[in-house]
Design a protein around this motif. Structure first.
Motif, PDB file in Angstrom:
ATOM      1  N   UNK A 229      99.660 -19.825  -5.390  1.00 28.11           N
ATOM      2  CA  UNK A 229      98.214 -19.962  -5.189  1.00 28.11           C
ATOM      3  C   UNK A 229      97.729 -18.961  -4.145  1.00 28.11           C
ATOM      4  N   UNK A 230      96.423 -18.785  -4.062  1.00 36.03           N
ATOM      5  CA  UNK A 230      95.870 -17.881  -3.063  1.00 36.03           C
ATOM      6  C   UNK A 230      96.179 -18.399  -1.657  1.00 36.03           C
ATOM      7  N   UNK A 231      96.305 -17.462  -0.725  1.00 33.74           N
ATOM      8  CA  UNK A 231      96.637 -17.803   0.660  1.00 33.74           C
ATOM      9  C   UNK A 231      95.589 -17.246   1.606  1.00 33.74           C
ATOM     10  N   UNK A 232      95.248 -18.040   2.626  1.00 34.22           N
ATOM     11  CA  UNK A 232      94.339 -17.570   3.668  1.00 34.22           C
ATOM     12  C   UNK A 232      95.063 -16.718   4.715  1.00 34.22           C
ATOM     13  N   UNK A 233      96.397 -16.734   4.662  1.00 32.42           N
ATOM     14  CA  UNK A 233      97.191 -16.056   5.694  1.00 32.42           C
ATOM     15  C   UNK A 233      97.843 -14.781   5.162  1.00 32.42           C
ATOM     16  N   UNK A 234      98.383 -14.851   3.939  1.00 32.96           N
ATOM     17  CA  UNK A 234      99.155 -13.735   3.403  1.00 32.96           C
ATOM     18  C   UNK A 234      98.435 -13.064   2.233  1.00 32.96           C
ATOM     19  N   UNK A 235      98.653 -11.783   2.121  1.00 32.92           N
ATOM     20  CA  UNK A 235      98.343 -11.069   0.887  1.00 32.92           C
ATOM     21  C   UNK A 235      99.635 -11.131   0.076  1.00 32.92           C
TER      22      UNK A 235
ATOM     23  N   UNK B 147     101.073 -10.073  -2.732  1.00 41.11           N
ATOM     24  CA  UNK B 147     101.836  -8.916  -3.199  1.00 41.11           C
ATOM     25  C   UNK B 147     102.511  -8.196  -2.034  1.00 41.11           C
ATOM     26  N   UNK B 148     101.782  -7.992  -0.965  1.00 40.97           N
ATOM     27  CA  UNK B 148     102.354  -7.308   0.195  1.00 40.97           C
ATOM     28  C   UNK B 148     103.485  -8.126   0.814  1.00 40.97           C
ATOM     29  N   UNK B 149     103.324  -9.454   0.841  1.00 42.71           N
ATOM     30  CA  UNK B 149     104.349 -10.309   1.441  1.00 42.71           C
ATOM     31  C   UNK B 149     105.638 -10.263   0.638  1.00 42.71           C
ATOM     32  N   UNK B 150     105.519 -10.290  -0.694  1.00 41.42           N
ATOM     33  CA  UNK B 150     106.717 -10.220  -1.526  1.00 41.42           C
ATOM     34  C   UNK B 150     107.484  -8.934  -1.234  1.00 41.42           C
ATOM     35  N   UNK B 151     106.756  -7.840  -1.055  1.00 41.14           N
ATOM     36  CA  UNK B 151     107.416  -6.563  -0.740  1.00 41.14           C
ATOM     37  C   UNK B 151     108.025  -6.557   0.662  1.00 41.14           C
ATOM     38  N   UNK B 152     107.556  -7.450   1.526  1.00 45.63           N
ATOM     39  CA  UNK B 152     108.013  -7.460   2.919  1.00 45.63           C
ATOM     40  C   UNK B 152     109.164  -8.432   3.174  1.00 45.63           C
ATOM     41  N   UNK B 153     109.531  -9.237   2.197  1.00 47.61           N
ATOM     42  CA  UNK B 153     110.581 -10.235   2.404  1.00 47.61           C
ATOM     43  C   UNK B 153     111.889  -9.566   2.808  1.00 47.61           C
ATOM     44  N   UNK B 154     112.488 -10.052   3.887  1.00 44.33           N
ATOM     45  CA  UNK B 154     113.757  -9.518   4.338  1.00 44.33           C
ATOM     46  C   UNK B 154     114.922 -10.351   3.838  1.00 44.33           C
ATOM     47  N   UNK B 155     116.149  -9.968   4.172  1.00 43.67           N
ATOM     48  CA  UNK B 155     117.327 -10.746   3.770  1.00 43.67           C
ATOM     49  C   UNK B 155     117.230 -12.177   4.302  1.00 43.67           C
TER      50      UNK B 155
ATOM     51  N   UNK C 208      96.540  -7.208  10.033  1.00 46.74           N
ATOM     52  CA  UNK C 208      97.017  -8.006  11.175  1.00 46.74           C
ATOM     53  C   UNK C 208      96.224  -9.309  11.240  1.00 46.74           C
ATOM     54  N   UNK C 209      96.904 -10.432  11.367  1.00 46.18           N
ATOM     55  CA  UNK C 209      96.249 -11.732  11.444  1.00 46.18           C
ATOM     56  C   UNK C 209      95.681 -11.927  12.850  1.00 46.18           C
ATOM     57  N   UNK C 210      94.450 -12.432  12.925  1.00 45.79           N
ATOM     58  CA  UNK C 210      93.771 -12.539  14.217  1.00 45.79           C
ATOM     59  C   UNK C 210      94.542 -13.398  15.212  1.00 45.79           C
TER      60      UNK C 210
ATOM     61  N   UNK D 203     101.188 -21.516   0.711  1.00 47.46           N
ATOM     62  CA  UNK D 203     102.239 -20.512   0.603  1.00 47.46           C
ATOM     63  C   UNK D 203     102.830 -20.273   1.987  1.00 47.46           C
ATOM     64  N   UNK D 204     104.164 -20.246   2.060  1.00 43.55           N
ATOM     65  CA  UNK D 204     104.842 -20.051   3.343  1.00 43.55           C
ATOM     66  C   UNK D 204     105.911 -18.971   3.212  1.00 43.55           C
ATOM     67  N   UNK D 205     105.723 -17.882   3.950  1.00 45.61           N
ATOM     68  CA  UNK D 205     106.812 -16.917   4.128  1.00 45.61           C
ATOM     69  C   UNK D 205     107.839 -17.631   4.993  1.00 45.61           C
ATOM     70  N   UNK D 206     109.046 -17.807   4.454  1.00 45.77           N
ATOM     71  CA  UNK D 206     110.026 -18.699   5.070  1.00 45.77           C
ATOM     72  C   UNK D 206     111.320 -17.970   5.389  1.00 45.77           C
ATOM     73  N   UNK D 207     111.797 -18.137   6.620  1.00 44.97           N
ATOM     74  CA  UNK D 207     113.137 -17.672   6.973  1.00 44.97           C
ATOM     75  C   UNK D 207     114.104 -18.814   6.709  1.00 44.97           C
ATOM     76  N   UNK D 208     115.054 -18.581   5.797  1.00 44.11           N
ATOM     77  CA  UNK D 208     115.956 -19.630   5.335  1.00 44.11           C
ATOM     78  C   UNK D 208     117.049 -19.903   6.366  1.00 44.11           C
ATOM     79  N   UNK D 209     117.387 -21.158   6.530  1.00 49.43           N
ATOM     80  CA  UNK D 209     118.435 -21.547   7.477  1.00 49.43           C
ATOM     81  C   UNK D 209     119.795 -20.972   7.098  1.00 49.43           C
TER      82      UNK D 209
END
Length: 469
Positions: free
Chosen positions: A354-360, A362-370, A1-3, A387-393
């Motif tokens: 690249x490395x991210x201060x916010x996301x892990x 490997x875990x983020x790739x597994x968590x990507x939704x539709x 969990x991110x602080x 790196x940005x986990x992005x919800x596409x328009x």
């Protein structure tokens, strides 16, 4: 969990602040929540460093990118997805899901919109404007891959082309090529009967697989793919599948790119691309490619950058794109993987970022939704964005196809259909070769080998162009 998710979201969004023009594919997601105010912006200036769009939901993302490029006045060419993206020409439906997605991604001005689309088809059997290329222009390298030739047969085919170039014999279609092979054997070229038979059999196979209609005149002029209509870049969809042999349909776009290099002047760094070219199903391009062939693809990407052209490789998994090509793709949008259990694919996907201060990662790739992607881009100063986990328009145009009849009607109503719709049968190599047997006439002087040799230039992938006079 991110602080503190709000601070993390703001930090990522700050890495996507842009001074010049930009695409806005979506908004930052942290802890599964999309922030409509945290826009992910991909600088237009960085698109000439090329793009990867991979994973299961890539078609919808390509649609959003094409819409925004067109609205920015930048022409787009998509090779391979004419049917799936033909809905770009029609307004989308404001369903509850679409409006919810628009709200989540900060697209408050979402409006159903259609865009200027032209549908093309490789050869004469598809639903779009017919696209053809002469055999002389296509050249021996791409044609050898389309024919599935081994190294010895490819060398023999190159000899056939050299002989035709030297004698000034234009090879317009496969009938011309067939005759040129026979002529080369009879003319004493270093071409054994066995090799000649193998070439002729391969030509017959390509013609029987639907390739015959792809070669001939009028040849497509790449300048027609650089059109802007009422301030919008035209979206040209080139259908290169159907009954056409995959080996031919996969390399045909390379001819277009090599011809763009031949046609367009160098411009260096640009504020925005003059054209964006999308390879859908890009894995077909790299299947069984030799090191020499891959090197030419790498050189093509470098030269296109200097001419203000950006290339997008769209494919199911990043392992389908060779590492030297991946290294040249500055912007990466990765959706959920088709087979997340494939460890090789998963490891390659993680290594894209690249490395991210916010996301892990490997875990983020597994968590990507539709409709979500992991994004990093080339910033305006030439460095990777966070790196940005992005919800596409949500696309503003219609999802999916408008139907074959609508595509055909649109193509036939396009002014370019009058230019390319009907084949032209001018004097071919067959006629010239026949004349060479009976001798020249007063009405038809022949060219000297030196004159003919000066007319044909062969560049990347061996494509040939007659010198402009």
């Amino acid at each position: 969990m991110i602080e503190d998710p709000e601070i993390a979201t703001a930090a990522i969004a700050s890495g996507y602040e842009v001074i010049g023009g930009a695409l806005e594919p979506g908004t930052v997601v942290v802890d599964g929540i999309a922030d409509p105010d945290a826009q992910v912006r991909i600088p237009l200036a960085g698109l000439t460093r090329h793009v990867l769009v991979a994973g299961a939901d890539r078609t919808a993302t390509l649609q959003v990118l094409a819409e925004q490029l067109s609205a920015a006045g930048i022409p787009v060419v998509v090779a391979g997805a004419a049917t799936d993206l033909s809905g770009l020409s029609a307004s989308g439906d404001p369903t509850d899901d679409v409006l919810t997605r628009a709200g989540d991604t900060g697209d408050e001005s979402w409006t159903p919109t259609g865009y200027p689309v032209a549908c093309y088809s490789l050869g004469a059997e598809g639903t779009g404007i017919p696209v053809r290329v002469t055999v002389t222009s296509f050249g021996p390298v791409l044609l050898a891959k389309a024919l599935g030739l081994d190294t010895d047969a490819e060398a023999a085919l190159t000899q056939v082309f050299r002989g035709a170039d030297r004698h000034g014999h234009p090879l317009l279609d496969l009938a011309d090529l067939r005759r040129a092979v026979i002529y080369a054997e009879e003319d004493g070229a270093d071409l054994t009967p066995e090799t000649a038979d193998a070439l002729l059999d391969a030509i017959d196979d390509l013609e029987n697989a639907g390739g015959g209609g792809c070669f001939g005149e009028p040849e497509i002029e790449v300048e027609d793919l650089l059109r802007v209509a009422d301030g919008h870049g035209t979206i040209d969809l080139i259908e290169v599948g159907g009954s056409i042999r995959p080996a031919l349909s996969s390399v045909f776009p390379l001819w277009l790119l090599a011809d763009l290099i031949h046609t367009l002047p160098e411009v260096g760094e640009v504020d925005e691309p003059r054209l964006v070219f999308v390879f859908d199903e890009a894995h077909l391009l790299f299947a069984d490619a030799s090191e020499t062939f891959l090197h030419e693809i790498e050189e093509t990407l470098d030269l296109l950058s200097s001419r203000g052209v950006g290339v997008v490789f769209a494919t199911g998994a990043p392992t389908e794109v060779p590492d030297p090509v991946l290294d040249r793709l500055g912007t990466r949008l990765l959706h959920a993987l088709p087979d997340p259990a494939d460890e090789a694919v998963f490891a390659k996907a993680v290594g894209l970022y690249p490395e991210s201060d916010v996301y892990e990662i490997a875990e983020t790739i597994r968590s990507l939704g539709p409709g979500e992607a992991l994004v990093t881009a080339m910033s305006e100063i030439g460095t990777p964005t966070p790196v940005a986990w992005t919800r596409i328009r949500a696309p503003r145009s219609r999802r999916g196809t408008v139907g074959e009849s609508a595509m055909r009607a649109s193509a036939q109503a396009n002014p370019l259909y009058g230019k390319y719709g009907r084949p032209i049968d001018r004097e071919s190599a067959y006629a010239k070769l026949t004349a060479s047997v009976v001798g020249p006439t007063d009405e038809e002087p022949t060219e000297t080998p030196s004159e003919a040799g000066q007319e044909i230039e062969r560049n990347l992938f061996g494509i040939g162009r007659r010198r402009r006079r």
